[in-house]
Design a protein around this motif. Structure first.
Motif, short mmCIF file in Angstrom:
data_model
loop_
_atom_site.label_atom_id
_atom_site.label_comp_id
_atom_site.label_asym_id
_atom_site.label_seq_id
_atom_site.Cartn_x
_atom_site.Cartn_y
_atom_site.Cartn_z
N THR A 1 0.88 -1.13 -0.10
CA THR A 1 0.24 -0.28 0.04
C THR A 1 1.05 1.23 -0.22
O THR A 1 1.75 1.18 0.80
N ALA B 1 2.44 3.52 3.15
CA ALA B 1 2.35 2.70 4.34
C ALA B 1 3.75 2.80 4.85
O ALA B 1 4.91 3.03 4.23
N ASP C 1 -12.40 3.96 8.54
CA ASP C 1 -11.18 3.72 7.53
C ASP C 1 -11.63 3.73 6.03
O ASP C 1 -11.05 4.59 5.04
N ARG C 2 -12.81 3.01 5.98
CA ARG C 2 -13.18 2.86 4.49
C ARG C 2 -13.75 4.14 3.69
O ARG C 2 -13.66 4.41 2.75
N GLY D 1 -9.29 3.94 3.07
CA GLY D 1 -8.36 2.97 3.61
C GLY D 1 -9.06 1.53 3.25
O GLY D 1 -10.18 1.30 2.93
N TRP E 1 -6.67 -4.53 8.24
CA TRP E 1 -6.14 -3.33 7.84
C TRP E 1 -4.64 -3.21 8.20
O TRP E 1 -3.75 -2.20 8.06
N GLU F 1 -2.10 -0.09 7.78
CA GLU F 1 -1.92 0.38 6.52
C GLU F 1 -3.54 1.12 6.56
O GLU F 1 -3.92 1.68 5.29
N MET F 2 -3.94 1.39 7.62
CA MET F 2 -5.21 2.17 7.69
C MET F 2 -4.91 3.86 7.43
O MET F 2 -3.66 4.15 7.30
N ARG F 3 -5.83 4.32 7.19
CA ARG F 3 -5.74 5.94 7.17
C ARG F 3 -5.18 6.42 8.53
O ARG F 3 -6.27 6.49 9.39
#
Length: 513
Positions: A331, A334, A393-394, A398, A419, A436-438
């Motif tokens: 990602t 990241a 997150d989505r 993310g 995530w 790797e989430m926002r």
């Protein structure tokens, strides 16, 4: 010279041909390497983080080189002595400037390949219609192909539409939309004609392209035997998967932007990847020629049709044999090494939530629970909180929690895990996950198994956060009151699960074990 690879027939080796594969941690690259080995090539696998390759079955059969395709000095070393170079890099889902990143990387790679004396470049791009204003994603794929063709190195550009295979982003989008929505309101692009192709046939053409004559430098359309609308594909998928016929109502007001958000909510594919995929589906993508057959023969039994491709992909999913997926790729943005706490850590603020407990169980029983964390097994704490954070997150682009895990029992370095991404794993010792989430910063979660002087099993848990600026600091202190519920609950519940009666007996299964 003959050589037998595990699980394959005896093959005749061509030890003179050295092949470089880029994008090797991605969906296609990870599957291409074993096919090239079966065909008798020497393979050099190029990755920015070679550690992510160490658990692959073919790791000991290839030469691994660390390099970034956008760094000329690193490329020069990676391309030294290479005969054929596979360019499987594109910046899908990397943000608004992905076109300039694609352009720079392709120009750098083409020049480096020419100066290194590479005999052929093979590129897998996207199928697109002529004479239309293309989506940014397709236009960038077109431009990359043209850059490589103009590099001075004989180049094969394979242009494919939807690739059908277990774990591909296109297939996962089709699968989840059809599985989850027996009745759906859909956009107009469901009536666009598409010529999908099975991933096995894509790999056949990729491997065969390495032997094209030096006089051939051009693009080729590749597709399977069926031309279908996306609506047809959903209905035929439903039939193959033994689902009821789907009720589909088309709504013209659903723009590509709205459609990508809809896809992001229903499927594991995040908006950053769903948007370029949806944008591409508004174009009719049907092969205009099949000239590739002059140089790479089709299988004697013919190319794989849509229904068979779906059957093969679903069997892989059911057998837990999905070797690579769209989520295998890194990602962008990241965090990467160095790890906080290492001597060469870059400095700055580092927040740590650390917990430890002694558990009345064996290290192996505790590890069985740890290695099975995430996906369908959940995170052993405050389900509502994790679900809400995943939804948030989505919303911001993310991955959320819907990526799940590749295998319900085993993890390897580089695996996506909801995530998180597996950054390090040592059996019965350490699982380190990288977020790797926002986030306004970089985050890691470590789950550690140890023993003390009294031979008791010790479970250590560390959450680390390196904030970016004031927003990062504010974020940490805003969520700190919930740490007792989230991380404290995780510590207690994992310990309780490890001491339960139904803990599966852990057995080494990864290559590094």
């Amino acid at each position: 010279m003959k050589r037998t690879l595990k699980g394959h027939r005896t093959i005749h080796m061509d030890t003179n041909k050295l092949v470089l594969v880029t994008g090797v941690t991605g969906y296609i690259g990870g599957r291409l390497v074993p096919e090239l080995l079966k065909a008798g090539y020497r393979v050099r696998a190029m990755a920015r983080n070679p550690r992510r390759l160490r658990d692959r079955d073919w790791y000991d059969e290839v030469e691994v080189v660390e390099a970034d395709a956008g760094d000329r000095d690193q490329l020069d070393k990676a391309l030294e002595g290479v005969d054929v170079a596979y360019y499987l890099i594109h910046a899908l889902g990397t943000g608004k400037r992905f076109e300039s990143r694609d352009r720079h990387t392709a120009l750098t790679f083409g020049a480096a390949a020419r100066d290194a004396g590479v005999q052929r470049i093979v590129y897998l791009g996207g199928l697109y219609p002529q004479g239309e204003e293309l989506s940014p994603h397709l236009d960038s794929r077109r431009e990359v192909g043209e850059i490589l063709l103009a590099s001075g190195v004989p180049t094969t550009v394979l242009r494919a539409a939807v690739i059908l295979g277990s774990g591909s982003a296109s297939f996962e989008m089709l699968r989840y939309l059809t599985d989850r929505l027996p009745v759906m309101v859909t956009p107009r692009w469901l009536h666009t004609r598409i010529q999908p192709i099975a991933v096995r046939d894509v790999l056949l053409y990729l491997v065969g392209s390495a032997k094209m004559p030096a006089t051939v430098s051009r693009g080729f359309d590749i597709g399977g035997p069926d031309v279908l609308t996306y609506r047809d594909m959903m209905q035929r998928y439903a039939a193959v998967a033994h689902l009821t016929t789907r009720r589909i109502v088309t709504l013209p007001l659903l723009t590509p932007s709205l459609s990508s958000h809809w896809v992001g909510l229903v499927t594991p594919v995040p908006n950053s990847i769903a948007r370029p995929l949806v944008d591409s589906l508004i174009h009719e993508v049907v092969c205009k020629e099949h000239d590739i057959e002059q140089y790479v023969a089709d299988p004697a039994t013919g190319l794989i049709g849509f229904d068979q491709a779906v059957e093969l992909a679903l069997k892989r999913v059911q057998d837990l044999d999905v070797t690579t997926s769209w989520a295998s790729a890194s990602t962008p943005g990241a965090p990467s090494d160095p790890l906080p706490g290492d001597p060469d850590w870059s400095g700055g603020s580092l927040y740590v939530d650390e917990r430890e407990s002694a558990i009345a169980t064996t290290p192996e029983q505790l590890w069985s629970v740890i290695e099975g964390i995430g996906g369908g097994n959940g995170w052993y704490s405050w389900r509502l909180g994790w679900w809400a954070r995943g939804v948030l997150d989505r919303v911001f682009g993310g991955p959320g929690l819907r990526r799940g895990r590749r295998n319900p029992n085993d993890l390897s370095v580089g695996d996506p895990l909801d995530w998180w991404r597996v950054e390090e794993i040592e059996d019965v010792k350490l699982l380190r996950l990288r977020a790797e989430m926002r986030l306004p910063g970089l985050a890691w979660l470590e789950l550690i198994v140890d023993t003390d002087d009294d031979n008791r099993t010790i479970f250590r848990q560390r959450a680390l956060f390196h904030p970016h600026g004031l927003p990062g600091h504010l974020y940490w202190w805003a969520i700190k009151p919930f740490h007792g519920i989230v991380f404290g609950g995780m510590q207690r519940n994992i310990a309780a699960a490890a001491q339960g009666k139904d803990v599966p007996r852990w057995r080494p299964s990864r290559k590094s074990s």
